[in-house]
Design a protein around this motif. Structure first.
Motif, PDB file in Angstrom:
ATOM      1  N   SER A   1      54.899   2.356  82.476  1.00 31.15           N
ATOM      2  CA  SER A   1      54.641   1.328  81.467  1.00 31.15           C
ATOM      3  C   SER A   1      53.147   1.189  81.225  1.00 31.15           C
ATOM      4  O   SER A   1      52.699   1.055  80.075  1.00 31.15           O
ATOM      5  CB  SER A   1      55.233  -0.014  81.911  1.00 31.15           C
ATOM      6  OG  SER A   1      54.968  -1.025  80.971  1.00 31.15           O
TER       7      SER A   1
ATOM      8  N   ILE B   1      60.434   4.516  74.910  1.00 31.50           N
ATOM      9  CA  ILE B   1      61.032   3.349  74.247  1.00 31.50           C
ATOM     10  C   ILE B   1      60.982   3.514  72.732  1.00 31.50           C
ATOM     11  O   ILE B   1      61.948   3.217  72.026  1.00 31.50           O
ATOM     12  CB  ILE B   1      60.334   2.054  74.705  1.00 31.50           C
ATOM     13  CG1 ILE B   1      60.791   1.713  76.124  1.00 31.50           C
ATOM     14  CG2 ILE B   1      60.631   0.889  73.755  1.00 31.50           C
ATOM     15  CD1 ILE B   1      60.135   0.492  76.711  1.00 31.50           C
TER      16      ILE B   1
ATOM     17  N   ARG C   1      56.987  -5.490  72.761  1.00 25.97           N
ATOM     18  CA  ARG C   1      57.001  -5.454  74.230  1.00 25.97           C
ATOM     19  C   ARG C   1      56.207  -6.648  74.752  1.00 25.97           C
ATOM     20  O   ARG C   1      55.280  -7.135  74.092  1.00 25.97           O
ATOM     21  CB  ARG C   1      56.332  -4.180  74.749  1.00 25.97           C
ATOM     22  CG  ARG C   1      56.964  -2.883  74.323  1.00 25.97           C
ATOM     23  CD  ARG C   1      58.209  -2.556  75.130  1.00 25.97           C
ATOM     24  NE  ARG C   1      57.958  -2.550  76.556  1.00 25.97           N
ATOM     25  CZ  ARG C   1      57.394  -1.553  77.248  1.00 25.97           C
ATOM     26  NH1 ARG C   1      56.999  -0.469  76.611  1.00 25.97           N
ATOM     27  NH2 ARG C   1      57.240  -1.627  78.549  1.00 25.97           N
TER      28      ARG C   1
ATOM     29  N   ALA D   1      62.046  -4.657  73.301  1.00 26.66           N
ATOM     30  CA  ALA D   1      62.369  -3.931  74.524  1.00 26.66           C
ATOM     31  C   ALA D   1      62.304  -4.868  75.722  1.00 26.66           C
ATOM     32  O   ALA D   1      61.291  -5.526  75.952  1.00 26.66           O
ATOM     33  CB  ALA D   1      61.405  -2.766  74.709  1.00 26.66           C
TER      34      ALA D   1
ATOM     35  N   HIS E   1      69.821   3.160  75.646  1.00 27.04           N
ATOM     36  CA  HIS E   1      68.767   2.498  76.396  1.00 27.04           C
ATOM     37  C   HIS E   1      67.653   3.505  76.676  1.00 27.04           C
ATOM     38  O   HIS E   1      67.815   4.709  76.526  1.00 27.04           O
ATOM     39  CB  HIS E   1      69.311   1.936  77.705  1.00 27.04           C
ATOM     40  CG  HIS E   1      70.145   0.709  77.518  1.00 27.04           C
ATOM     41  ND1 HIS E   1      70.478  -0.141  78.540  1.00 27.04           N
ATOM     42  CD2 HIS E   1      70.712   0.169  76.398  1.00 27.04           C
ATOM     43  CE1 HIS E   1      71.212  -1.132  78.078  1.00 27.04           C
ATOM     44  NE2 HIS E   1      71.376  -0.963  76.785  1.00 27.04           N
ATOM     45  N   ALA E   2      66.509   2.988  77.091  1.00 26.15           N
ATOM     46  CA  ALA E   2      65.370   3.853  77.399  1.00 26.15           C
ATOM     47  C   ALA E   2      64.991   3.666  78.866  1.00 26.15           C
ATOM     48  O   ALA E   2      65.269   2.620  79.468  1.00 26.15           O
ATOM     49  CB  ALA E   2      64.184   3.503  76.502  1.00 26.15           C
TER      50      ALA E   2
ATOM     51  N   TYR F   1      65.486   0.005  80.096  1.00 27.13           N
ATOM     52  CA  TYR F   1      65.159  -0.980  79.064  1.00 27.13           C
ATOM     53  C   TYR F   1      66.224  -0.982  77.982  1.00 27.13           C
ATOM     54  O   TYR F   1      66.602   0.073  77.449  1.00 27.13           O
ATOM     55  CB  TYR F   1      63.802  -0.678  78.421  1.00 27.13           C
ATOM     56  CG  TYR F   1      62.633  -0.882  79.354  1.00 27.13           C
ATOM     57  CD1 TYR F   1      61.954  -2.090  79.391  1.00 27.13           C
ATOM     58  CD2 TYR F   1      62.231   0.144  80.205  1.00 27.13           C
ATOM     59  CE1 TYR F   1      60.891  -2.284  80.258  1.00 27.13           C
ATOM     60  CE2 TYR F   1      61.169  -0.036  81.081  1.00 27.13           C
ATOM     61  CZ  TYR F   1      60.506  -1.252  81.110  1.00 27.13           C
ATOM     62  OH  TYR F   1      59.459  -1.444  81.971  1.00 27.13           O
TER      63      TYR F   1
ATOM     64  N   LEU G   1      67.154  -2.213  74.110  1.00 25.90           N
ATOM     65  CA  LEU G   1      66.425  -2.487  72.872  1.00 25.90           C
ATOM     66  C   LEU G   1      67.255  -3.451  72.026  1.00 25.90           C
ATOM     67  O   LEU G   1      68.299  -3.067  71.490  1.00 25.90           O
ATOM     68  CB  LEU G   1      66.141  -1.197  72.102  1.00 25.90           C
ATOM     69  CG  LEU G   1      64.863  -0.455  72.526  1.00 25.90           C
ATOM     70  CD1 LEU G   1      65.033   0.153  73.904  1.00 25.90           C
ATOM     71  CD2 LEU G   1      64.485   0.617  71.529  1.00 25.90           C
TER      72      LEU G   1
END
Length: 680
Positions: free
Chosen positions: A380, A428, A452, A489, A511-512, A519, A521
């Motif tokens: 991240s 993402i 985010r 997200a 999802h990511a 995560y 969305l």
């Protein structure tokens, strides 16, 4: 020896006094100020505060303290005193002859007209060692402070609600069960009268639970005690507007109560339970709650009408507000929805000042990367580093006002086409593109946004930081131009799932993963449910009182590609005189028709098409094209050959004019579908 009746009266008086002493909590600073006045003499204490905040209880406690100190006490109550100098002096004249006297004047707002006489004529004759307390709803007028003679002799005490510890102690003294204290404190805060009335009702209600709400009897009593009589229906309406809105300005009042807005605003700002901030006027929390509860119960339709007018005024300000004013504009609008479902769990409404939003600067990059790694993971943090270089304007920072420390930040990435580099750096965004393509791809000129947030542990959930971040997110969605999709997200197990569903943002598609974190969305298609329809849905949730999001779903609009839209316009022109066929057109679920004032989609579509034909003739160079379309579809020509004959044109020329006219109408309507009916 006293009679039996006298003994009973005395006993009752002692019981009442003992109960009052047990119920009296807090007010250490005020008692200390009064003690200093007793010891020093020559002081006037002016205590003011809204109704029910505990002024009378404090005055009674002052009387006890003075009596214990052996001082002679004279108590006056403005409710029972004739508001004339002669009547006042007849009741309090003995104070003028005793240097140890203590004069306590309660409910002074009932005899406020004596204020100037009291200041200029009566009090200067009081012995220098005597003590005087004036207690009322209204603060002293400015002439007290303007007079240097009173500078050292007057102490003004603004009596406020009890603090959390003292409020809990009051409920404990009243014998309130532990499970009832939460809802009682949520309703009454630290307001003594509201706490006492609520406690008296709650402890007698065997069915009371953690979902306790005040009864109408409690609301009516509080309304009478806190607000009292108002001069007119217009004044009451202004007060109800003030209670419903986050803050009230004269501009807002004018939008809802057009007549005499200036005088009504001036009246509001003088009320003892209404305060001022840099943004406008707002009432005491308990006054706000009881006015809201009373109007919703007494006049549901009037409440709905008022809400819609306030909502429309505030919503209209958001798109055009400067970026620096956008948070306040969004916060004011969404305060109207503060008590709906799960939203109450994620808004603190603790006011301004604790944290502030800051712009992103390149030198902040390292701090953002560090915070992202701390609250999420290294992957991240790497994505933050990538986007900080690519879209620095997408970031907003949140700092503690006291120290300037970074406690949170958010980003809203604007993406108009997929990029392999973006996908590698941030899965993402790649997942957002995949989800959009699988459901309703972007059309030319549209973009999608990905939001985010990164928040320090102590500021998650209900906090001023989360307030600002949520307002920024909503503001981005309401202010964006040509945004097709917004994606928020969140970690898959986020507690904000229900909150996001309330705002019609749903976990869709894939999802990511960033590192070992999954995560979801949460997405919204703004073409299918545009801003106004989205706001209308929230209003229905508020006014119907339902907590079931699905019960108030807004019908989704059709998201057509340009070729699909053009085909639908051509077919609708051919069916212009056939209502049933027009009703079946996908254009009836287009933005174009949704923004039309006619509630019948088929009628609205016909009016739009006929208007487009008329508009074509506004261009002198297109008159021949307009005539070809008009005769073919509006004037009832049975065939194209007949239409060409009516126009006295060769068939090939007629066909060229007709097709050019249709193309121009399609282009005009497509432009309006994308940009809105009010765009040029």
């Amino acid at each position: 020896m006293p009679s039996g009746d006298d003994q009973n009266v005395a006993l009752l008086g002692r019981r009442l006094q003992a109960a009052r002493e047990r119920a009296f909590v807090g007010r250490e600073e005020e008692l200390s100020a009064f003690g200093s006045a007793l010891r020093g003499g020559g002081s006037v204490l002016y205590v003011h505060g809204p109704g029910g905040v505990g002024k009378s209880a404090l005055v009674r406690r002052f009387a006890e303290e003075a009596a214990t100190a052996g001082r002679p006490v004279t108590m006056l109550d403005g409710r029972t005193l004739e508001p004339t100098p002669a009547a006042f002096e007849a009741e309090a004249g003995s104070v003028l002859r005793d240097e140890r006297a203590v004069l306590l004047i309660d409910t002074f707002e009932r005899i406020q007209g004596l204020e100037g006489w009291l200041r200029e004529r009566f009090l200067p004759r009081v012995p220098v060692d005597a003590t005087v307390v004036v207690a009322g709803r209204n603060p002293p007028d400015m002439l007290w402070r303007a007079d240097p003679g009173w500078a050292g002799a007057l102490e003004v005490i603004s009596l406020r609600d009890l603090g959390p510890v003292d409020a809990a102690a009051l409920l404990d003294a009243r014998g309130v069960a532990a499970e009832l204290r939460g809802p009682l404190l949520a309703f009454a805060g630290g307001h003594p009268l509201a706490l006492s009335l609520g406690a008296a009702v709650a402890i007698k209600d065997r069915d009371a639970s953690s979902r306790w709400m005040p009864t109408q009897d409690v609301v009516a009593t509080l309304l009478d005690q806190l607000v009292g009589d108002v001069p007119s229906a217009a004044h009451r309406h202004a007060l109800e507007v003030c209670a419903h809105a986050y803050v009230t300005t004269e501009d807002l009042l004018r939008a809802v109560v057009p007549e005499d807005a200036a005088s009504l605003f001036a009246w509001l700002r003088r009320l003892p339970f209404v305060e001022s901030s840099s943004l406008g006027l707002f009432p005491h929390d308990v006054v706000r709650e009881v006015l809201e509860a009373d109007l919703r119960w007494r006049d549901p339709q009037g409440y709905a009408d008022m809400h819609h007018r306030i909502h429309a005024h505030l919503a209209a300000q958001i798109p055009t507000a400067a970026d620096s004013d956008a948070l306040a504009a969004v916060g004011s609008l969404f305060f109207l929805h503060r008590d709906i479902g799960s939203t109450a769990e994620f808004h603190s409404w603790r006011g301004e000042g604790e944290v502030y939003e800051d712009a992103f600067r390149l030198e902040d990059t390292a701090a953002l990367i560090e915070l992202a790694a701390e609250v999420e993971n290294g992957e991240s943090a790497a994505a933050v580093a990538f986007w900080a270089r690519r879209q620095p304007q997408a970031f907003r920072l949140y700092r503690r006002t006291e120290t300037g420390d970074l406690v949170a930040f958010c980003s809203w990435l604007r993406l108009d086409k997929p990029s392999e580099e973006d996908a590698v750096a941030d899965p993402i965004t790649a997942t957002a593109w995949a989800n959009a393509r699988s459901i309703a791809p972007l059309r030319p000129g549209e973009h999608l946004a990905v939001g985010r947030t990164w928040v320090c542990e102590r500021y998650r959930g209900m906090s001023p930081v989360m307030d600002l971040i949520q307002w920024r997110a909503i503001g981005y969605c309401l202010r964006a131009d040509r945004m097709a999709w917004s994606f928020m997200a969140m970690p898959s197990e986020s507690p904000m799932r229900d909150y996001l569903r309330h705002y019609d943002m749903h976990d869709i598609g894939e999802h990511a993963w960033l590192g070992d974190t999954e995560y979801a969305l949460f997405a919204h298609d703004w073409r299918a449910v545009p801003v106004q329809a989205w706001l209308n849905r929230l209003n229905r949730l508020l006014l119907t009182g339902t907590q079931d999001v699905s019960a108030a779903q807004t019908p989704e609009l059709a998201v057509l590609s340009q070729s699909e839209f053009t085909d639908a316009v051509r077919k609708a022109l051919r069916n212009l005189s056939r209502p049933a066929e027009l009703a079946a057109s996908p254009l009836t679920r287009s933005r174009l028709v949704a923004e039309h004032p006619d509630f019948d989609p088929a009628k609205a579509l016909r009016q739009l098409l006929e208007q487009a034909i008329d508009d074509l003739g506004q261009d002198p160079r297109a008159t021949k094209f307009q005539r070809a379309v008009d005769v073919t579809y509006r004037r009832g020509a049975p065939t194209q050959e007949a239409a060409a004959e009516r126009l006295d044109l060769p068939f090939t020329t007629y066909r060229r004019h007709l097709f050019t006219g249709i193309d121009r109408i399609c282009e005009d309507l497509w432009h309006r579908e994308l940009y809105g009916t009010n765009q040029g």
